[in-house]
Scaffold this active site. Structure first.
Site, PDB file in Angstrom:
ATOM      1  N   CYS A  75       3.074  -5.953  -2.669  1.00  0.00           N
ATOM      2  CA  CYS A  75       4.530  -5.951  -2.849  1.00  0.00           C
ATOM      3  C   CYS A  75       4.820  -6.294  -4.302  1.00  0.00           C
ATOM      4  CB  CYS A  75       5.168  -6.973  -1.916  1.00  0.00           C
ATOM      5  SG  CYS A  75       6.952  -7.174  -2.119  1.00  0.00           S
ATOM      6  N   CYS A 186       7.831   0.163  -6.023  1.00  0.00           N
ATOM      7  CA  CYS A 186       7.860  -0.558  -4.749  1.00  0.00           C
ATOM      8  C   CYS A 186       6.893   0.140  -3.810  1.00  0.00           C
ATOM      9  CB  CYS A 186       9.272  -0.554  -4.166  1.00  0.00           C
ATOM     10  SG  CYS A 186       9.407  -1.237  -2.490  1.00  0.00           S
TER      11      CYS A 186
END
Length: 265
Positions: A75, A186
């Site tokens: 992440c 992302c």
């Protein structure tokens, strides 16, 4: 269990890290994998750094209690908020983290104009600013926060009208600037690559970091003599939200039906 046979723990705010998990499975098929999706707290991109650090510490502890020999922080937002603290918390544990692919994008661009799709948290982070200063001083970088996109992907809507309309709106400013290289900042975003391909010119290079993370994990494990060999155990999954919801989405994003445990931390 021998150290090299222990699993690798991978975690993300939600199902986006499955894009990284796929790359790890493809490159390191002998590795047994544990995956935690913190779906009850998604998206991290709109949360405070302190909140994200607390979640990452709880999940890191959970995975290490289940025997993980290494951790992958799949992440970008969590990396920016918590990677340094996690390395201090687990000094003996190899930790591989994510960051937007600024360096390869700056090298790849032909016209010196690079677009970045990412969460607000990533774009506002000191880590991202440092990447720009270090690797992108000679190119123009145009950033686009993407509120709502993680939620569409979490819902499994990779091709629908709402996701298409959202992406068209988000891409507009970047396309207007004439960017020839696009960073997916992302881990959720690679899942909409097929839709992106329909919405941008074919000569725009799209760059994400999933494969690079898998290569880095291989290097780290090899250096510490922790590379597995032989047959991997079946992957194990947990979510902090409803297991049945993640079980519904796994065939779409992971490619097979799996049972999902409940994460109570």
């Amino acid at each position: 269990m021998a150290a090299e046979s222990a699993p690798v723990g991978v975690f993300d705010s939600g199902v986006g890290g499955l894009s990284v998990l796929r790359e790890i499975r493809a490159r390191l098929p002998a590795e047994s994998l544990l995956y935690v999706a913190d779906n009850a707290h998604v998206p991290y991109g709109e949360k405070s750094a302190e909140y994200i650090r607390e979640r990452c510490e709880r999940i890191g502890d959970f995975l290490l209690e289940r025997g993980a020999k290494a951790l992958v922080l799949a992440c970008n937002t969590a990396t920016a908020a918590a990677a340094a603290e996690l390395r201090e918390r687990y000094p003996q544990v190899p930790l591989v983290a994510m960051e937007p692919a600024v360096k390869p994008a700056a090298a790849a661009t032909r016209n010196g104009r690079v677009g970045v799709l990412a969460t607000t948290g990533t774009l506002k982070s000191a880590r991202f600013a440092a990447l720009l200063d270090r690797f992108a001083s000679d190119v123009q970088v145009f950033t686009q926060p993407c509120p709502g996109l993680v939620e569409r992907i979490e819902a499994g809507d990779l091709h629908g009208a709402r996701t298409r309309a959202l992406l068209e709106r988000l891409l507009g400013p970047i396309l207007e600037q004439g960017c020839d290289t696009l960073i997916l900042g992302c881990t959720h975003y690679p899942f909409v690559k097929p839709l992106l391909a329909e919405l941008i010119p074919a000569d725009i290079a799209v760059i994400d970091t999933g494969a690079a993370v898998a290569r880095q994990l291989e290097r780290v494990l090899s250096t510490r003599a922790l590379l597995a060999s032989g047959q991997a155990a079946a992957p194990r999954f947990w979510t902090s939200a409803l297991p049945e919801e993640m079980e519904r989405i796994l065939p779409i994003l992971w490619g097979s039906q799996e049972s999902v445990g409940k994460l109570d931390v």
